[in-house]
Scaffold this motif. Sequence first.
Motif, short mmCIF file in Angstrom:
data_model
loop_
_atom_site.label_atom_id
_atom_site.label_comp_id
_atom_site.label_asym_id
_atom_site.label_seq_id
_atom_site.Cartn_x
_atom_site.Cartn_y
_atom_site.Cartn_z
N HIS A 93 4.29 -8.47 1.36
CA HIS A 93 3.64 -7.27 1.89
C HIS A 93 4.54 -6.61 2.95
CE1 HIS A 93 0.08 -8.52 -0.21
NE2 HIS A 93 0.02 -9.65 0.47
N THR A 143 1.68 -4.24 7.67
CA THR A 143 0.32 -4.73 7.42
C THR A 143 -0.08 -5.89 8.32
OG1 THR A 143 1.05 -6.27 5.68
CG2 THR A 143 0.48 -4.02 5.00
N GLY A 152 -1.16 7.03 7.05
CA GLY A 152 -1.62 6.02 6.11
C GLY A 152 -1.28 6.35 4.68
N SER A 153 -0.16 7.02 4.46
CA SER A 153 0.21 7.45 3.11
C SER A 153 1.23 6.53 2.44
CB SER A 153 0.75 8.88 3.14
OG SER A 153 1.82 9.00 4.05
N ARG A 182 2.41 3.38 0.28
CA ARG A 182 1.86 2.54 -0.77
C ARG A 182 2.16 1.07 -0.49
NH1 ARG A 182 3.61 5.61 -6.40
NH2 ARG A 182 2.44 7.55 -6.05
N GLY A 183 1.25 0.22 -0.92
CA GLY A 183 1.51 -1.21 -0.84
C GLY A 183 2.41 -1.64 -1.98
N LEU A 241 -1.21 -2.56 -6.38
CA LEU A 241 -2.38 -1.69 -6.31
C LEU A 241 -3.44 -2.22 -5.37
CD1 LEU A 241 -2.76 -0.72 -10.09
CD2 LEU A 241 -1.85 0.69 -8.22
N LEU A 242 -3.47 -3.53 -5.17
CA LEU A 242 -4.49 -4.14 -4.32
C LEU A 242 -4.05 -4.23 -2.86
CD1 LEU A 242 -5.63 -7.06 -6.66
CD2 LEU A 242 -6.68 -4.80 -6.35
N ASP A 243 -2.81 -3.89 -2.59
CA ASP A 243 -2.26 -4.01 -1.24
C ASP A 243 -2.30 -2.65 -0.56
OD1 ASP A 243 -0.92 -4.81 1.02
OD2 ASP A 243 1.06 -4.60 0.12
N THR A 244 -3.23 -2.46 0.33
CA THR A 244 -3.35 -1.18 1.05
C THR A 244 -2.61 -1.24 2.37
OG1 THR A 244 -5.41 -1.89 2.10
CG2 THR A 244 -5.59 -0.70 0.01
N VAL A 245 -2.11 -0.11 2.80
CA VAL A 245 -1.41 -0.01 4.08
C VAL A 245 -2.19 0.99 4.93
CG1 VAL A 245 0.75 0.54 5.24
CG2 VAL A 245 0.79 -0.45 2.94
N ARG A 246 -2.82 0.49 5.96
CA ARG A 246 -3.67 1.34 6.79
C ARG A 246 -2.86 2.33 7.59
NH1 ARG A 246 -4.12 -0.21 12.39
NH2 ARG A 246 -2.68 -1.93 12.84
#
Length: 344
Positions: free
Chosen positions: A133, A137, A183-184, A186-187, A190-195
């Motif tokens: 990651h 994160t 917050g644009s 990408r992780g 697809l399941l890895d979000t970056v706040r």
Amino acid sequence: MSAADIGPVRIPGGIATAVGSWPGTDPREAAATIIGELPGLPHLVELPGRGVGSDMIGRVSALLVDMRFDTTTRGYRLAARPGAVSRRARDLLRSDLDALEEAWASAGSAGTVKLQATGPLSLAAGLELPVGHRVLTDSGAVRDISESLAEGLAQHVDEVRKRLGAEVVLQLDEPSLTDVLDGSLRGVSLLDTVRAVPEPEALAVLDAVITAQAVPVLVHTCADAHAVSFLRQSAAAAIGFDMATITTRALDDIGETLDAGKQLVLGLVPTTPPDKPTWRDIAEPGVRLIDRLGLRRTVLATQILVAPACGLAGAPLEWARQALRLSTEVARAYAEDPESLDFS
């Protein structure tokens, strides 16, 4: 000693510099060119054309204290122990410093030199944890990276000051700044979000690195949507950005930044060659900016530096050289007699 210990510091105004990267792979040729074309504020060039360990993120592996990188198919990640990437980054940085010292002595230079490094927010955005990651994160990892970077940069600055007998300006490159704040990013899956990082938190990370330095710090961003209002709140002495990103909405922020005493590095020279460029064409947007803000044009000589819009690594070599010459000509016009510049 830190910036907080020595009080307000300034970068000379009315001069030209460049963002950092340069075409080619020969550090001696690059150093000689930069010192010759940018006498007011030359810089230690980055030559990403050499590959792994020489680009913005890779070079940081040579600067961090007790932290090293490895490569992945996507870029770089933190490594448990020093490896080939770290050794290569250190070797490349050492050769670049040797070339700069040689060119500096050969030219009989004196004055100020600029160093560049990826800032903590963009570093955390572009570097991966060992598990894959983004560092961004993990708030603990961001803190560790920032502390290591702050210490490593202070050591880097001290080495260059001793080598050259020169004053130093430090530039932090934050090309991912607006992505971090919005917050644009990408992780890695697809399941890895970056706040989105809240501004107060991001500012604390950035200022922790800036205030640890005993030299003026410039923060530069080439992002399409710049963040002047955010950077105005930082401890940076100067803010650099691509003039092509400036919109009417940004004028108030720029005016308040200048009123606060900060300096601006205006990225006025395009990184790709325009048709028949002249120094007057390049100078006009900066003059009109100051006029629209209702400020005296003497600001151009005291608080404005001139530079290419971004790094020049992807530019043809001849245009890269011309871009530096144009930057110097515009800075000279701003410094000598800005009130006489007429674009009607």
